[in-house]
Design a protein around this motif. Structure first.
Motif, PDB file in Angstrom:
ATOM      1  N   THR A  83      54.332  16.715 -12.890  1.00  4.57           N
ATOM      2  CA  THR A  83      54.562  15.210 -12.241  1.00  4.57           C
ATOM      3  C   THR A  83      53.973  14.496 -13.447  1.00  4.57           C
ATOM      4  N   THR A  84      55.484  13.533 -14.036  1.00  5.36           N
ATOM      5  CA  THR A  84      55.338  13.055 -15.263  1.00  5.36           C
ATOM      6  C   THR A  84      54.930  11.189 -14.420  1.00  5.36           C
ATOM      7  N   ILE A  85      54.211  10.724 -14.745  1.00  5.64           N
ATOM      8  CA  ILE A  85      53.623   8.677 -14.535  1.00  5.64           C
ATOM      9  C   ILE A  85      53.423   8.849 -16.045  1.00  5.64           C
ATOM     10  N   GLU A  86      54.290   7.487 -15.336  1.00  2.22           N
ATOM     11  CA  GLU A  86      55.201   6.146 -16.449  1.00  2.22           C
ATOM     12  C   GLU A  86      54.736   5.181 -16.419  1.00  2.22           C
ATOM     13  N   CYS A  87      54.629   4.328 -17.132  1.00  7.04           N
ATOM     14  CA  CYS A  87      54.183   2.749 -16.505  1.00  7.04           C
ATOM     15  C   CYS A  87      55.430   1.683 -16.750  1.00  7.04           C
ATOM     16  N   ARG A  88      55.503   1.143 -15.824  1.00  8.50           N
ATOM     17  CA  ARG A  88      56.799   0.287 -16.297  1.00  8.50           C
ATOM     18  C   ARG A  88      56.967  -0.957 -17.049  1.00  8.50           C
ATOM     19  N   LYS A  89      55.273  -1.336 -17.836  1.00 21.06           N
ATOM     20  CA  LYS A  89      55.305  -2.712 -18.160  1.00 21.06           C
ATOM     21  C   LYS A  89      54.883  -1.980 -19.567  1.00 21.06           C
ATOM     22  N   CYS A  90      53.901  -1.177 -19.894  1.00 24.48           N
ATOM     23  CA  CYS A  90      53.764  -0.721 -21.377  1.00 24.48           C
ATOM     24  C   CYS A  90      54.369   0.299 -22.346  1.00 24.48           C
ATOM     25  N   GLY A  91      54.735   1.074 -21.331  1.00 19.69           N
ATOM     26  CA  GLY A  91      55.357   3.126 -21.138  1.00 19.69           C
ATOM     27  C   GLY A  91      54.475   3.735 -20.932  1.00 19.69           C
ATOM     28  N   PHE A  92      53.147   3.464 -20.843  1.00 23.80           N
ATOM     29  CA  PHE A  92      52.390   4.423 -20.709  1.00 23.80           C
ATOM     30  C   PHE A  92      52.694   5.652 -20.556  1.00 23.80           C
ATOM     31  N   LYS A  93      52.723   7.425 -20.453  1.00 24.00           N
ATOM     32  CA  LYS A  93      53.069   8.086 -20.200  1.00 24.00           C
ATOM     33  C   LYS A  93      51.899   9.318 -19.411  1.00 24.00           C
ATOM     34  N   SER A  94      51.942   9.550 -19.031  1.00 22.60           N
ATOM     35  CA  SER A  94      50.985  10.909 -18.122  1.00 22.60           C
ATOM     36  C   SER A  94      51.546  11.523 -17.548  1.00 22.60           C
ATOM     37  N   VAL A  95      51.195  13.419 -17.844  1.00 22.50           N
ATOM     38  CA  VAL A  95      51.670  14.269 -17.222  1.00 22.50           C
ATOM     39  C   VAL A  95      50.420  14.974 -16.399  1.00 22.50           C
ATOM     40  N   ARG A  96      50.453  15.196 -15.154  1.00 25.99           N
ATOM     41  CA  ARG A  96      49.768  15.878 -14.456  1.00 25.99           C
ATOM     42  C   ARG A  96      50.513  17.411 -13.520  1.00 25.99           C
ATOM     43  N   GLU A  97      49.313  17.806 -12.926  1.00 28.55           N
ATOM     44  CA  GLU A  97      50.299  18.697 -12.564  1.00 28.55           C
ATOM     45  C   GLU A  97      50.336  18.238 -10.827  1.00 28.55           C
ATOM     46  N   PHE A  98      51.791  18.662  -9.874  1.00 26.01           N
ATOM     47  CA  PHE A  98      52.083  18.154  -8.925  1.00 26.01           C
ATOM     48  C   PHE A  98      50.934  18.386  -7.993  1.00 26.01           C
ATOM     49  N   GLN A  99      50.910  17.124  -6.979  1.00 23.67           N
ATOM     50  CA  GLN A  99      50.117  17.576  -5.558  1.00 23.67           C
ATOM     51  C   GLN A  99      50.833  16.895  -5.035  1.00 23.67           C
ATOM     52  N   ARG A 100      50.234  17.430  -3.392  1.00 24.30           N
ATOM     53  CA  ARG A 100      50.998  17.508  -1.831  1.00 24.30           C
ATOM     54  C   ARG A 100      51.660  15.840  -1.683  1.00 24.30           C
ATOM     55  N   GLY A 101      52.779  15.504  -1.857  1.00 31.84           N
ATOM     56  CA  GLY A 101      53.594  14.108  -1.368  1.00 31.84           C
ATOM     57  C   GLY A 101      53.935  13.570  -2.530  1.00 31.84           C
ATOM     58  N   ASP A 102      54.029  13.920  -4.152  1.00 30.23           N
ATOM     59  CA  ASP A 102      54.195  13.400  -4.648  1.00 30.23           C
ATOM     60  C   ASP A 102      55.714  13.091  -4.851  1.00 30.23           C
ATOM     61  N   TYR A 103      56.655  11.962  -4.957  1.00 31.98           N
ATOM     62  CA  TYR A 103      58.206  11.931  -5.117  1.00 31.98           C
ATOM     63  C   TYR A 103      57.913  10.909  -6.324  1.00 31.98           C
ATOM     64  N   ILE A 104      59.987  10.887  -6.480  1.00 28.36           N
ATOM     65  CA  ILE A 104      60.285   9.787  -7.625  1.00 28.36           C
ATOM     66  C   ILE A 104      59.976   8.390  -7.471  1.00 28.36           C
ATOM     67  N   PHE A 105      59.600   8.245  -8.118  1.00 27.21           N
ATOM     68  CA  PHE A 105      59.470   6.740  -7.457  1.00 27.21           C
ATOM     69  C   PHE A 105      58.399   5.954  -7.127  1.00 27.21           C
ATOM     70  N   LYS A 106      56.884   6.982  -6.538  1.00 28.48           N
ATOM     71  CA  LYS A 106      56.055   6.868  -6.009  1.00 28.48           C
ATOM     72  C   LYS A 106      55.500   5.553  -6.548  1.00 28.48           C
ATOM     73  N   GLU A 107      55.365   4.419  -6.095  1.00 28.38           N
ATOM     74  CA  GLU A 107      53.607   4.204  -6.883  1.00 28.38           C
ATOM     75  C   GLU A 107      52.238   5.039  -7.129  1.00 28.38           C
ATOM     76  N   VAL A 108      51.571   4.717  -8.038  1.00 28.11           N
ATOM     77  CA  VAL A 108      50.361   5.860  -7.983  1.00 28.11           C
ATOM     78  C   VAL A 108      48.773   4.705  -8.893  1.00 28.11           C
ATOM     79  N   GLU A 109      48.002   5.302  -9.399  1.00 30.42           N
ATOM     80  CA  GLU A 109      47.414   4.537 -10.248  1.00 30.42           C
ATOM     81  C   GLU A 109      47.448   3.581 -11.138  1.00 30.42           C
ATOM     82  N   PRO A 110      46.408   2.654 -11.181  1.00 28.68           N
ATOM     83  CA  PRO A 110      47.052   2.099 -12.164  1.00 28.68           C
ATOM     84  C   PRO A 110      46.644   2.475 -13.621  1.00 28.68           C
ATOM     85  N   CYS A 111      47.655   1.960 -14.853  1.00 29.74           N
ATOM     86  CA  CYS A 111      47.563   2.368 -15.632  1.00 29.74           C
ATOM     87  C   CYS A 111      46.257   2.217 -16.757  1.00 29.74           C
ATOM     88  N   GLN A 112      46.224   2.928 -17.623  1.00 31.74           N
ATOM     89  CA  GLN A 112      44.882   2.949 -18.669  1.00 31.74           C
ATOM     90  C   GLN A 112      44.581   1.995 -19.663  1.00 31.74           C
TER      91      GLN A 112
END
Length: 133
Positions: A83-112
């Motif tokens: 799963t690839t996670i991106e911040c809309r504001k600063c463009g920070f990108k994070s990659v992690r293993e898929f977790q149950r319940g993940d879907y595209i455009f789902k809002e997740v944890e705050p940006c680091q």
């Protein structure tokens, strides 16, 4: 999320097992009958039953081992899902293993970096190519 499909791929069909064990039981009973005919002095019939019994036992064990070997070759390894996670504001990108319940455009944890909400932008499976010998 690394699963091995070992349970589904390593099972032998119960129908095949029943056929193999019925053949093995019939072969063993043919060997018992052969011993009974040897005891009564009818050696020709005893020889036939002995031959059928040994052939049946050999064939049953061969089929059982070949079935098990074929299933061991059919193991399929499932590549990991990422799963690839991106911040809309600063463009920070994070990659992690898929977790149950993940879907595209789902809002997740705050940006680091900027503490804004991050979105899941991609979910994909990583396929590693095998080198052929």
């Amino acid at each position: 999320m690394s699963r091995t499909p070992q349970n589904s791929s390593t099972k032998i069909s119960s129908f095949v097992l029943v056929i193999i064990f019925i053949g093995l039981a019939l072969s063993l009973s043919a060997l018992m009958v052969a011993l009974a005919y040897f005891g009564s002095g009818n050696e020709v019939l005893a020889g036939y039953f002995l031959l059928v019994g040994f052939l049946g036992v050999a064939l049953s064990t061969y089929v059982l081992f070949q079935t098990r070997r074929r299933i061991m070759r059919l193991k399929i390894e499932i590549p990991p899902v990422t799963t690839t996670i991106e911040c809309r504001k600063c463009g920070f990108k994070s990659v992690r293993e898929f977790q149950r319940g993940d879907y595209i455009f789902k809002e997740v944890e705050p940006c680091q970096k900027c503490n804004d909400k991050m979105l899941i932008t991609a979910i994909y499976r990583e396929v590693k190519e095998k080198l052929s010998p």
